[in-house]
Design a protein around this motif. Structure first.
Motif, PDB file in Angstrom:
ATOM      1  N   LEU A   1     -26.628 -43.415  28.665  1.00 13.58           N
ATOM      2  CA  LEU A   1     -25.883 -44.506  28.044  1.00 13.58           C
ATOM      3  C   LEU A   1     -24.564 -43.997  27.481  1.00 13.58           C
ATOM      4  O   LEU A   1     -23.528 -44.668  27.563  1.00 13.58           O
ATOM      5  N   GLY A   2     -24.584 -42.786  26.941  1.00 11.84           N
ATOM      6  CA  GLY A   2     -23.361 -42.204  26.404  1.00 11.84           C
ATOM      7  C   GLY A   2     -22.296 -42.008  27.464  1.00 11.84           C
ATOM      8  O   GLY A   2     -21.097 -42.065  27.171  1.00 11.84           O
ATOM      9  N   SER A   3     -22.726 -41.789  28.712  1.00 13.90           N
ATOM     10  CA  SER A   3     -21.760 -41.600  29.793  1.00 13.90           C
ATOM     11  C   SER A   3     -20.987 -42.883  30.072  1.00 13.90           C
ATOM     12  O   SER A   3     -19.775 -42.862  30.284  1.00 13.90           O
ATOM     13  N   THR A   4     -21.679 -44.021  30.057  1.00 17.72           N
ATOM     14  CA  THR A   4     -20.980 -45.287  30.325  1.00 17.72           C
ATOM     15  C   THR A   4     -20.004 -45.616  29.205  1.00 17.72           C
ATOM     16  O   THR A   4     -18.886 -46.066  29.454  1.00 17.72           O
ATOM     17  N   THR A   5     -20.409 -45.390  27.961  1.00 12.35           N
ATOM     18  CA  THR A   5     -19.505 -45.694  26.849  1.00 12.35           C
ATOM     19  C   THR A   5     -18.375 -44.684  26.754  1.00 12.35           C
ATOM     20  O   THR A   5     -17.305 -44.988  26.216  1.00 12.35           O
ATOM     21  N   HIS A   6     -18.593 -43.481  27.285  1.00  4.38           N
ATOM     22  CA  HIS A   6     -17.522 -42.481  27.314  1.00  4.38           C
ATOM     23  C   HIS A   6     -16.436 -42.880  28.312  1.00  4.38           C
ATOM     24  O   HIS A   6     -15.240 -42.770  28.018  1.00  4.38           O
ATOM     25  N   HIS A   7     -16.844 -43.339  29.480  1.00  7.16           N
ATOM     26  CA  HIS A   7     -15.881 -43.682  30.529  1.00  7.16           C
ATOM     27  C   HIS A   7     -15.259 -45.060  30.323  1.00  7.16           C
ATOM     28  O   HIS A   7     -14.116 -45.290  30.739  1.00  7.16           O
ATOM     29  N   PHE A   8     -16.011 -45.972  29.706  1.00  8.06           N
ATOM     30  CA  PHE A   8     -15.532 -47.349  29.561  1.00  8.06           C
ATOM     31  C   PHE A   8     -15.776 -47.813  28.133  1.00  8.06           C
ATOM     32  O   PHE A   8     -16.921 -47.889  27.685  1.00  8.06           O
ATOM     33  N   SER A   9     -14.700 -48.141  27.456  1.00  7.73           N
ATOM     34  CA  SER A   9     -14.799 -48.449  26.032  1.00  7.73           C
ATOM     35  C   SER A   9     -15.527 -49.758  25.756  1.00  7.73           C
ATOM     36  O   SER A   9     -16.126 -49.930  24.699  1.00  7.73           O
ATOM     37  N   GLY A  10     -15.478 -50.682  26.711  1.00  6.32           N
ATOM     38  CA  GLY A  10     -16.127 -51.967  26.490  1.00  6.32           C
ATOM     39  C   GLY A  10     -16.537 -52.614  27.796  1.00  6.32           C
ATOM     40  O   GLY A  10     -16.196 -52.150  28.890  1.00  6.32           O
ATOM     41  N   ARG A  11     -17.272 -53.696  27.676  1.00  4.51           N
ATOM     42  CA  ARG A  11     -17.789 -54.393  28.858  1.00  4.51           C
ATOM     43  C   ARG A  11     -16.659 -54.954  29.711  1.00  4.51           C
ATOM     44  O   ARG A  11     -16.717 -54.912  30.943  1.00  4.51           O
ATOM     45  N   ARG A  12     -15.616 -55.477  29.080  1.00  5.30           N
ATOM     46  CA  ARG A  12     -14.510 -56.054  29.838  1.00  5.30           C
ATOM     47  C   ARG A  12     -13.828 -54.998  30.703  1.00  5.30           C
ATOM     48  O   ARG A  12     -13.501 -55.248  31.868  1.00  5.30           O
ATOM     49  N   GLU A  13     -13.619 -53.816  30.132  1.00  8.08           N
ATOM     50  CA  GLU A  13     -13.001 -52.734  30.902  1.00  8.08           C
ATOM     51  C   GLU A  13     -13.888 -52.331  32.075  1.00  8.08           C
ATOM     52  O   GLU A  13     -13.408 -52.083  33.184  1.00  8.08           O
ATOM     53  N   LEU A  14     -15.184 -52.280  31.843  1.00  6.11           N
ATOM     54  CA  LEU A  14     -16.130 -51.916  32.894  1.00  6.11           C
ATOM     55  C   LEU A  14     -16.092 -52.933  34.034  1.00  6.11           C
ATOM     56  O   LEU A  14     -16.041 -52.567  35.214  1.00  6.11           O
ATOM     57  N   LEU A  15     -16.099 -54.214  33.692  1.00  7.13           N
ATOM     58  CA  LEU A  15     -16.059 -55.252  34.717  1.00  7.13           C
ATOM     59  C   LEU A  15     -14.745 -55.218  35.488  1.00  7.13           C
ATOM     60  O   LEU A  15     -14.727 -55.278  36.723  1.00  7.13           O
ATOM     61  N   ARG A  16     -13.651 -55.108  34.762  1.00  6.23           N
ATOM     62  CA  ARG A  16     -12.344 -55.136  35.426  1.00  6.23           C
ATOM     63  C   ARG A  16     -12.197 -53.965  36.385  1.00  6.23           C
ATOM     64  O   ARG A  16     -11.757 -54.127  37.525  1.00  6.23           O
ATOM     65  N   GLU A  17     -12.571 -52.770  35.944  1.00  5.86           N
ATOM     66  CA  GLU A  17     -12.402 -51.603  36.813  1.00  5.86           C
ATOM     67  C   GLU A  17     -13.361 -51.643  38.000  1.00  5.86           C
ATOM     68  O   GLU A  17     -13.035 -51.154  39.083  1.00  5.86           O
ATOM     69  N   SER A  18     -14.533 -52.226  37.809  1.00  3.22           N
ATOM     70  CA  SER A  18     -15.463 -52.367  38.934  1.00  3.22           C
ATOM     71  C   SER A  18     -14.876 -53.289  39.990  1.00  3.22           C
ATOM     72  O   SER A  18     -14.927 -52.998  41.194  1.00  3.22           O
ATOM     73  N   PHE A  19     -14.302 -54.400  39.551  1.00  2.62           N
ATOM     74  CA  PHE A  19     -13.691 -55.320  40.498  1.00  2.62           C
ATOM     75  C   PHE A  19     -12.446 -54.704  41.133  1.00  2.62           C
ATOM     76  O   PHE A  19     -12.167 -54.908  42.316  1.00  2.62           O
ATOM     77  N   GLN A  20     -11.690 -53.936  40.352  1.00  2.00           N
ATOM     78  CA  GLN A  20     -10.533 -53.244  40.924  1.00  2.00           C
ATOM     79  C   GLN A  20     -10.968 -52.282  42.026  1.00  2.00           C
ATOM     80  O   GLN A  20     -10.311 -52.170  43.066  1.00  2.00           O
ATOM     81  N   GLN A  21     -12.080 -51.597  41.797  1.00  2.00           N
ATOM     82  CA  GLN A  21     -12.607 -50.681  42.804  1.00  2.00           C
ATOM     83  C   GLN A  21     -12.973 -51.440  44.079  1.00  2.00           C
ATOM     84  O   GLN A  21     -12.718 -50.978  45.192  1.00  2.00           O
ATOM     85  N   TYR A  22     -13.563 -52.609  43.910  1.00  2.00           N
ATOM     86  CA  TYR A  22     -13.909 -53.437  45.070  1.00  2.00           C
ATOM     87  C   TYR A  22     -12.650 -53.834  45.839  1.00  2.00           C
ATOM     88  O   TYR A  22     -12.617 -53.786  47.075  1.00  2.00           O
ATOM     89  N   LEU A  23     -11.606 -54.233  45.126  1.00  2.00           N
ATOM     90  CA  LEU A  23     -10.368 -54.649  45.780  1.00  2.00           C
ATOM     91  C   LEU A  23      -9.717 -53.491  46.525  1.00  2.00           C
ATOM     92  O   LEU A  23      -9.203 -53.665  47.635  1.00  2.00           O
TER      93      LEU A  23
END
Length: 210
Positions: A47-69
């Motif tokens: 869990l610490g790894s996800t919070t280390h790489h992504f400060s919040g849920r919005r950042e996680l969602l946005r970067e995931s979608f950016q990766q898809y694009l």
């Protein structure tokens, strides 16, 4: 030196795993299912790894979608380049690009579900919406260029029509998995024929091929 290189490599691998797991969760259960804890479990990281790489849920969602694009843009360039190298008639090139795209997505319906979740989420995120617009332009551009060669009177509008047709077929197939390549081509052929009617010699050849 090797130790210094291995650290960033591990971090990069963890980040990719987190983004991939996020997209998988989105495809399976929708955007609302994404939490740091669930993503960590799916990615096989702490869990610490996800919070280390992504400060919040919005950042996680946005970067995931950016990766898809980004993945989608690379795939479009590869497919368009491969089709154009075959030196086929422009109408056949358009058909081949669209068929190749839909076959890729037949092989991984989870990506299609993730894409539609992306479109819905982008309606609430102006920055992501602009990225989606740019991504669509990367698909429309090559199609419009080939349609122009085929003699389509308004190639950009025709390309948008074909992209919308592709999306509609993908959505229908999510609830009708039996739909396949042959049905896609059967529906695509008369549409291409209608879009390529221009009243010139290219038109007659395009109509014959369509």
């Amino acid at each position: 030196m090797y130790g210094m290189e291995s650290g960033p490599q591990r971090r990069g691998t963890a980040r990719k795993a987190i983004l991939s797991a996020t997209l998988k969760l989105i495809a399976e259960s929708g955007v609302d299912s994404v939490t740091h804890r669930r993503v960590a479990q799916a990615a096989g990281v702490s869990l610490g790894s996800t919070t280390h790489h992504f400060s919040g849920r919005r950042e996680l969602l946005r970067e995931s979608f950016q990766q898809y694009l980004l993945w989608g843009n690379r795939m479009i360039r590869v497919l368009a380049g491969a089709v154009q190298e075959r030196k086929e008639h422009p109408v056949d090139q358009v058909r081949a690009i669209l068929v190749a795209l839909v076959e890729r997505e037949f092989a991984n319906p989870e990506l299609v579900r993730a894409e539609y979740e992306l479109l819905l989420y982008a309606t609430r995120d102006p920055e992501l919406a602009q990225m989606v617009t740019d991504w669509e332009a990367n698909l429309v551009g090559p199609l419009a260029a080939v349609l122009r060669e085929a003699g389509a009177p308004r190639p950009s509008e025709c390309a948008h029509t074909l992209v919308n047709f592709l999306r509609g077929f993908e959505m229908e197939r999510l609830i009708k998995p039996a739909l396949g390549r042959d049905e896609f081509v059967r529906r695509l052929t008369p549409l291409l024929g209608a879009l390529c009617r221009t009243g010139n010699p290219i038109q007659r050849q395009a109509e014959r091929l369509c």
